[in-house]
Motif scaffolding. Structure first.
Motif, PDB file in Angstrom:
ATOM      1  N   ARG A   1      48.302  39.471  47.746  1.00 30.48           N
ATOM      2  CA  ARG A   1      49.092  40.675  48.031  1.00 30.48           C
ATOM      3  C   ARG A   1      48.300  41.938  47.692  1.00 30.48           C
ATOM      4  NH1 ARG A   1      53.297  37.581  45.758  1.00 30.48           N
ATOM      5  NH2 ARG A   1      53.201  38.731  43.793  1.00 30.48           N
TER       6      ARG A   1
ATOM      7  N   HIS B   1      45.777  42.472  50.422  1.00 34.25           N
ATOM      8  CA  HIS B   1      46.478  42.939  51.620  1.00 34.25           C
ATOM      9  C   HIS B   1      46.869  44.402  51.484  1.00 34.25           C
ATOM     10  CE1 HIS B   1      49.064  42.777  55.163  1.00 34.25           C
ATOM     11  NE2 HIS B   1      50.020  43.343  54.439  1.00 34.25           N
ATOM     12  N   HIS B   2      47.311  44.796  50.299  1.00 33.69           N
ATOM     13  CA  HIS B   2      47.715  46.178  50.047  1.00 33.69           C
ATOM     14  C   HIS B   2      46.580  47.143  50.352  1.00 33.69           C
ATOM     15  CE1 HIS B   2      49.595  49.630  48.083  1.00 33.69           C
ATOM     16  NE2 HIS B   2      48.504  49.771  47.353  1.00 33.69           N
TER      17      HIS B   2
END
Length: 243
Positions: free
Chosen positions: A127, A130-131
């Motif tokens: 995550r 991805h951020h």
């Protein structure tokens, strides 16, 4: 130049004291380093819950640093707790170790892997990647099979074996040490072993070192984050003690 390292855990020699020594070892001439822990938080950051709990204190410490005349801050955690809020609250550069290390990896390779402590952390790392818009560059996430507080040089052979496997199976071209607890020279030890094994240079990135030098570069060039991207909060939020 004064750079303050915000270590988003409770005070301890195991993490805070070690982080300060590491930063001072590679800060270079003319740079003063101060490290500050949280007054309220957890002993280590092992999940998203821990990272979220740390954010209010990180923001408080960022505001305190600006009042103290500090030139820039780094946040010594790969998940960058409180990074966005801190940039909104202050004008000086705030550099997150995760953001700095991941973008450096993308500059140095087309596919990289992140070395993290334990497998339950994998989804949080994905995550985080991805951020920052780098999911296409992520080859794999690797486990050291040790908690943040237990990670030490005894785990280096296992990490090296995992890195070699990731190069061969996933096409990894660089590695990011995804934890502040990696310790002195761990990245360099792994890098040298990979050089010997493959007969080619494979960068292994220490997030603390990269974040510090990003902060140095911003101060030296007179740059900081855009206030159009990170505007000052419209409301004072006096109901929260940290704000």
């Amino acid at each position: 130049m004064h750079i303050r390292v915000i270590v988003p855990v409770l005070d301890s020699d195991a993490l805070v004291g070690k982080a300060e020594k590491e930063y001072r070892s590679f800060a270079g001439d003319g740079v003063m380093i101060s490290a500050v822990p949280l007054r309220r938080g957890t002993n280590s950051i092992e999940c998203g819950y821990d990272s979220t709990l740390a954010a209010p204190e990180v923001m408080r410490l960022a505001r305190e640093a600006e009042k103290d005349g500090v030139d820039a801050c780094t946040i010594a955690c790969f998940t960058d707790p409180g990074l966005v809020g801190s940039r909104e609250l202050v004008s000086m550069p705030i550099v997150g170790e995760g953001e700095a290390a991941l973008h450096m990896a993308a500059m140095l390779s087309t596919r990289f892997s992140v070395v993290i402590t334990e497998k339950p952390f994998f989804s949080l790392i994905r995550r985080t990647v991805h951020h920052y818009g780098l999911s296409e560059n992520l080859a794999s996430v690797i486990s050291a099979d040790a908690s943040v507080l237990d990670l030490n040089q005894e785990h280096v052979p296992h990490i090296i074996a995992q890195c070699i496997d990731s190069v061969q199976r996933h096409g990894s071209e660089a590695f990011v040490m995804g934890c502040t607890g990696t310790g002195f020279d761990m990245a360099l030890m792994i890098e040298e072993s990979l050089q010997t094994h493959f007969g080619a240079y494979v960068p292994v990135i220490d997030p603390g070192k990269v974040a510090l030098h990003f902060a140095r570069a911003m101060v030296a060039t007179g740059l900081s984050h855009s206030k159009l991207a990170y505007p000052k909060p419209a409301l004072p939020r006096n109901e929260y003690g940290f704000a």
